[in-house]
Design a protein around this motif. Structure first.
Motif, PDB file in Angstrom:
ATOM      1  N   ALA A 198       0.852  -1.199   0.000  1.00 21.44           N
ATOM      2  CA  ALA A 198       0.000   0.000   0.000  1.00 21.44           C
ATOM      3  C   ALA A 198       0.885   1.246   0.000  1.00 21.44           C
ATOM      4  O   ALA A 198       0.599   2.228  -0.705  1.00 21.44           O
ATOM      5  CB  ALA A 198      -0.914  -0.013   1.216  1.00 21.44           C
ATOM      6  N   ALA A 199       1.975   1.208   0.770  1.00 14.65           N
ATOM      7  CA  ALA A 199       2.920   2.334   0.792  1.00 14.65           C
ATOM      8  C   ALA A 199       3.597   2.487  -0.560  1.00 14.65           C
ATOM      9  O   ALA A 199       3.781   3.613  -1.057  1.00 14.65           O
ATOM     10  CB  ALA A 199       3.962   2.114   1.881  1.00 14.65           C
ATOM     11  N   MET A 200       3.943   1.359  -1.173  1.00 16.63           N
ATOM     12  CA  MET A 200       4.566   1.395  -2.500  1.00 16.63           C
ATOM     13  C   MET A 200       3.617   2.030  -3.520  1.00 16.63           C
ATOM     14  O   MET A 200       4.046   2.832  -4.371  1.00 16.63           O
ATOM     15  CB  MET A 200       4.915  -0.029  -2.931  1.00 16.63           C
TER      16      MET A 200
ATOM     17  N   LEU B 140       4.355   5.343  -5.900  1.00 14.68           N
ATOM     18  CA  LEU B 140       4.210   5.332  -7.359  1.00 14.68           C
ATOM     19  C   LEU B 140       3.255   6.436  -7.817  1.00 14.68           C
ATOM     20  O   LEU B 140       3.490   7.082  -8.838  1.00 14.68           O
ATOM     21  CB  LEU B 140       3.706   3.961  -7.826  1.00 14.68           C
ATOM     22  N   ASN B 141       2.190   6.641  -7.054  1.00 13.19           N
ATOM     23  CA  ASN B 141       1.237   7.707  -7.385  1.00 13.19           C
ATOM     24  C   ASN B 141       1.885   9.083  -7.317  1.00 13.19           C
ATOM     25  O   ASN B 141       1.612   9.962  -8.138  1.00 13.19           O
ATOM     26  CB  ASN B 141       0.044   7.655  -6.428  1.00 13.19           C
ATOM     27  N   GLU B 142       2.757   9.259  -6.324  1.00 12.62           N
ATOM     28  CA  GLU B 142       3.455  10.535  -6.186  1.00 12.62           C
ATOM     29  C   GLU B 142       4.505  10.717  -7.276  1.00 12.62           C
ATOM     30  O   GLU B 142       4.794  11.849  -7.684  1.00 12.62           O
ATOM     31  CB  GLU B 142       4.136  10.612  -4.813  1.00 12.62           C
TER      32      GLU B 142
ATOM     33  N   ASN C  43       1.784  11.226 -12.279  1.00 14.44           N
ATOM     34  CA  ASN C  43       0.327  11.308 -12.250  1.00 14.44           C
ATOM     35  C   ASN C  43      -0.319  10.158 -13.010  1.00 14.44           C
ATOM     36  O   ASN C  43      -1.321   9.593 -12.589  1.00 14.44           O
ATOM     37  CB  ASN C  43      -0.141  12.645 -12.846  1.00 14.44           C
ATOM     38  N   THR C  44       0.267   9.843 -14.157  1.00 10.18           N
ATOM     39  CA  THR C  44      -0.235   8.726 -14.959  1.00 10.18           C
ATOM     40  C   THR C  44       0.894   7.725 -15.159  1.00 10.18           C
ATOM     41  O   THR C  44       2.011   8.099 -15.531  1.00 10.18           O
ATOM     42  CB  THR C  44      -0.734   9.203 -16.337  1.00 10.18           C
ATOM     43  N   LEU C  45       0.606   6.470 -14.896  1.00 12.01           N
ATOM     44  CA  LEU C  45       1.611   5.411 -15.024  1.00 12.01           C
ATOM     45  C   LEU C  45       1.129   4.343 -15.988  1.00 12.01           C
ATOM     46  O   LEU C  45      -0.058   4.015 -16.039  1.00 12.01           O
ATOM     47  CB  LEU C  45       1.881   4.756 -13.663  1.00 12.01           C
ATOM     48  N   SER C  46       2.064   3.820 -16.755  1.00 11.21           N
ATOM     49  CA  SER C  46       1.799   2.654 -17.596  1.00 11.21           C
ATOM     50  C   SER C  46       3.019   1.754 -17.495  1.00 11.21           C
ATOM     51  O   SER C  46       4.058   2.136 -16.939  1.00 11.21           O
ATOM     52  CB  SER C  46       1.561   3.075 -19.050  1.00 11.21           C
TER      53      SER C  46
ATOM     54  N   PHE D 244      10.369  -4.704  -4.679  1.00 13.70           N
ATOM     55  CA  PHE D 244       8.911  -4.867  -4.707  1.00 13.70           C
ATOM     56  C   PHE D 244       8.366  -4.532  -6.094  1.00 13.70           C
ATOM     57  O   PHE D 244       7.499  -5.249  -6.627  1.00 13.70           O
ATOM     58  CB  PHE D 244       8.250  -3.942  -3.674  1.00 13.70           C
ATOM     59  N   LEU D 245       8.859  -3.439  -6.676  1.00 15.65           N
ATOM     60  CA  LEU D 245       8.394  -3.018  -7.999  1.00 15.65           C
ATOM     61  C   LEU D 245       8.747  -4.065  -9.046  1.00 15.65           C
ATOM     62  O   LEU D 245       7.918  -4.402  -9.910  1.00 15.65           O
ATOM     63  CB  LEU D 245       9.005  -1.667  -8.367  1.00 15.65           C
ATOM     64  N   LYS D 246       9.963  -4.595  -8.981  1.00 13.18           N
ATOM     65  CA  LYS D 246      10.391  -5.613  -9.949  1.00 13.18           C
ATOM     66  C   LYS D 246       9.558  -6.888  -9.815  1.00 13.18           C
ATOM     67  O   LYS D 246       9.266  -7.553 -10.809  1.00 13.18           O
ATOM     68  CB  LYS D 246      11.883  -5.911  -9.767  1.00 13.18           C
ATOM     69  N   TRP D 247       9.183  -7.209  -8.601  1.00 13.60           N
ATOM     70  CA  TRP D 247       8.320  -8.376  -8.366  1.00 13.60           C
ATOM     71  C   TRP D 247       6.998  -8.185  -9.117  1.00 13.60           C
ATOM     72  O   TRP D 247       6.548  -9.091  -9.833  1.00 13.60           O
ATOM     73  CB  TRP D 247       8.094  -8.528  -6.871  1.00 13.60           C
TER      74      TRP D 247
END
Length: 429
Positions: A154-156, A160-162, A165-168, A201-204
Motif C-alpha cells: 500500500a505504501a509502495m 508510485l502515485n506521487e 500522475n499517470t503510469l503505464s 517490490f516493484l520488480k516483483w
C-alpha cells in the motif's frame, strides 16, 4: 560452411554477502562459437534444487515461484534453442560467418516478432493499476501475506502515485526505473537500503505482469541500480544487559512496564517473534516445551523451555487472558514504546553506531541502545546469545524456524566476534 557452436542452458551464479544464492535463479542461454560467447536471458527463473544441470532443463514435476511448470519452461527453452540453431543454419546456407552482434540482433528481432504476434493474439487490455490490484490480491493469497506485507505494498502504491500522475508499463524502461530511484532519493529522502527494497517490490510486480502478458516491457529484468549499502546493524542485548533489565526494580508508578518486560524476556529466552508470542495459547504449552505454528511462515515448531521461559509462563498460568492467551501481550506499537522507556530506566544506554547511505552520502549516527529496542530485539537476543553459548546453528534454526544458513549468517558473525573478544580475557591473567 559448417559453423561449430554449442548452446548451453545454465543457472546464473549469484552471491549475496559472500553466500551462494540457490533460490529463484535466472536461467541463461549461452551460445559459444569461434571462441566467442553470447549470453541471453530466457525470462525464466528456478531454484537450483529444481534444475537438472546434466539435461539443462527443469526437473519434471517442478514449478517456479510464478507457478510456471517444468513442461512449460522446458518447451520454451527448446523453442529458443531451435531459433538459434535456425539462425546459424541460415548463415551456413549463405556461406557467411556471422559476428556475435549479428547473431544477437537477429535472435532478438525474431523473439520480439514472435512475442508481438503472440501478444496481438492475446490483446490484453489491463491497465497498470488494474494489474497492480490483481497482483496484490493474487500474490497475497498465494503467499499468505501478513498484514505488514499488505501495508508495504500500500505504501509502495502511494510512492508510485506521487512519482507520476499517470503510469503505464511503458513508464518503467531503464530510464524510467532510474528516474524512480532518483525520486525515492530526492523527493522521499530514503536511505539506499530502503530504496533497494522498494525496487525489489516493484520488480516483483513488473515480473508478474510480464508473465501474465499484461506488459511487454522487460527492462526490469536487467535493472540493477548501484546503491551503496552497509550491512544492517543487529541490535541485541548481551547477557550482562539482559540480566540488568531482568533485575531492574521497576518504580511503583510504572508497574505497567512489568508485564512488558516479562513478555520481552520470554522472547529473549524462547526466540519467538512478536506475532507468535501474541498468538501463544495455553494449549500450546506442554510440560517442557511449546508447540506452535508460526504466523509469518506457517512453520510448525517445537521449542524446548528453559528455566527462564518456564518461570515467566508459570507466573501467569493462573491469570485469565482473553482468547486463552498464555501471556499479557499488548499491541506491537505500544510495546515498542514501553521497551524504549524500560531500557532507558534500566540504563541500557551503550552507544550504538550505525552507518547508512543516502545516494553517495555516508551518514554515521550514534544512538543509545535503549532507543533502538523493539519487540524483534528479543528474537535477535535469543539467537545471538544461543550462538555465543556454543549452541550449533542448525539447532538454533530448528527453534527459530530459519530455513537457510544465509539468514543466520549475520548472527553467526556476531557470535564469532564475541568469541574472539572473549579470548582477550586471558591477557589479564
Amino acid at each position: 560452411m559448417n559453423i561449430k557452436r554449442n548452446i548451453i542452458f545454465a543457472l546464473e551464479s549469484r552471491r549475496r554477502d559472500g553466500v551462494l544464492i540457490t533460490i529463484n535463479l535466472p536461467i541463461r542461454m549461452r551460445v559459444i562459437f569461434a571462441n566467442q560467447r553470447i549470453e541471453f536471458t530466457t525470462g525464466y527463473r528456478i531454484d537450483a534444487a529444481k534444475w537438472d544441470a546434466a539435461k539443462q532443463q527443469v526437473k519434471k514435476g517442478c514449478t517456479n515461484k510464478l507457478k510456471q511448470s517444468a513442461s512449460e519452461i522446458n518447451a520454451d527453452l527448446l523453442r529458443l534453442c531451435t531459433e538459434i540453431q535456425n539462425i546459424f543454419k541460415e548463415f551456413e546456407v549463405k556461406n557467411e560467418f556471422p559476428t556475435t552482434e549479428r547473431i544477437k540482433e537477429t535472435f532478438n528481432a525474431r523473439i520480439k516478432d514472435a512475442t508481438d504476434r503472440k501478444d496481438a493474439a492475446k490483446e490484453p487490455n489491463v491497465s497498470f493499476w488494474e494489474a497492480f490490484e490483481e497482483f496484490v490480491k493474487e500474490s497475497g493469497r498465494l503467499n499468505n501475506w501478513t498484514k505488514a506485507t499488505y501495508e508495504k505494498f500500500a505504501a509502495m502504491k502511494n510512492h508510485l502515485n506521487e512519482f507520476r500522475n499517470t503510469l503505464s508499463f511503458d513508464t518503467f524502461t531503464e530510464n524510467g526505473l532510474n528516474d524512480y530511484v532518483d525520486f525515492l532519493q530526492s523527493d522521499k529522502d530514503m536511505r539506499n537500503s530502503t530504496i533497494g527494497k522498494q525496487i525489489s517490490f516493484l520488480k516483483w510486480f513488473l515480473r508478474w505482469s510480464y508473465k501474465k502478458g499484461y506488459s511487454q516491457n522487460a527492462a526490469y529484468d536487467s535493472f540493477k541500480p548501484k546503491l551503496k549499502n552497509t550491512p544492517k546493524k543487529v541490535i541485541f542485548l548481551t547477557p550482562e544487559e539482559l540480566n540488568k533489565l531482568k533485575t531492574y526494580q521497576i518504580p511503583p508508578t510504572k508497574q505497567y512496564l512489568e508485564r512488558v518486560r516479562d513478555v520481552f524476556l520470554f522472547c529473549c529466552f524462547s526466540g519467538l517473534r512478536y506475532s507468535d508470542v501474541y498468538n501463544l495459547k495455553r494449549s500450546d504449552i506442554k510440560q517442557d516445551h511449546i508447540e506452535i505454528t508460526t504466523i509469518k511462515t506457517a512453520d510448525s515448531l517445537i521449542i524446548e523451555l528453559n528455566d527462564h521461559s518456564k518461570a515467566i509462563l508459570d507466573k501467569y498460568k493462573d491469570v485469565h487472558f482473553e482468547k486463552h492467551k498464555a501471556l499479557p501481550v499488548i499491541s506491537n506499537q505500544k510495546m515498542n514504546d514501553y521497551l524504549k522507556e524500560l531500557g532507558e530506566l534500566a540504563e541500557i544506554n551503550d552507544p550504538v553506531r550505525e552507518t547508512y547511505y543516502k545516494g553517495n552520502e555516508r551518514i554515521d549516527t550514534v544512538t543509545p541502545k535503549y532507543a533502538l529496542l523493539g519487540t524483534h530485539t528479543g528474537r535477535r537476543t535469543f539467537i545471538c546469545n544461543a550462538l555465543a553459548l556454543g549452541i550449533p546453528p542448525q539447532v538454533v534454526m530448528k527453534w527459530t524456524g530459519h530455513s537457510d544458513y544465509k539468514a543466520m549468517k549475520p548472527y553467526i558473525d556476531i557470535a564469532d566476534e564475541t568469541k574472539a573478544n572473549a579470548m582477550t580475557k586471558f591477557n589479564n591473567m
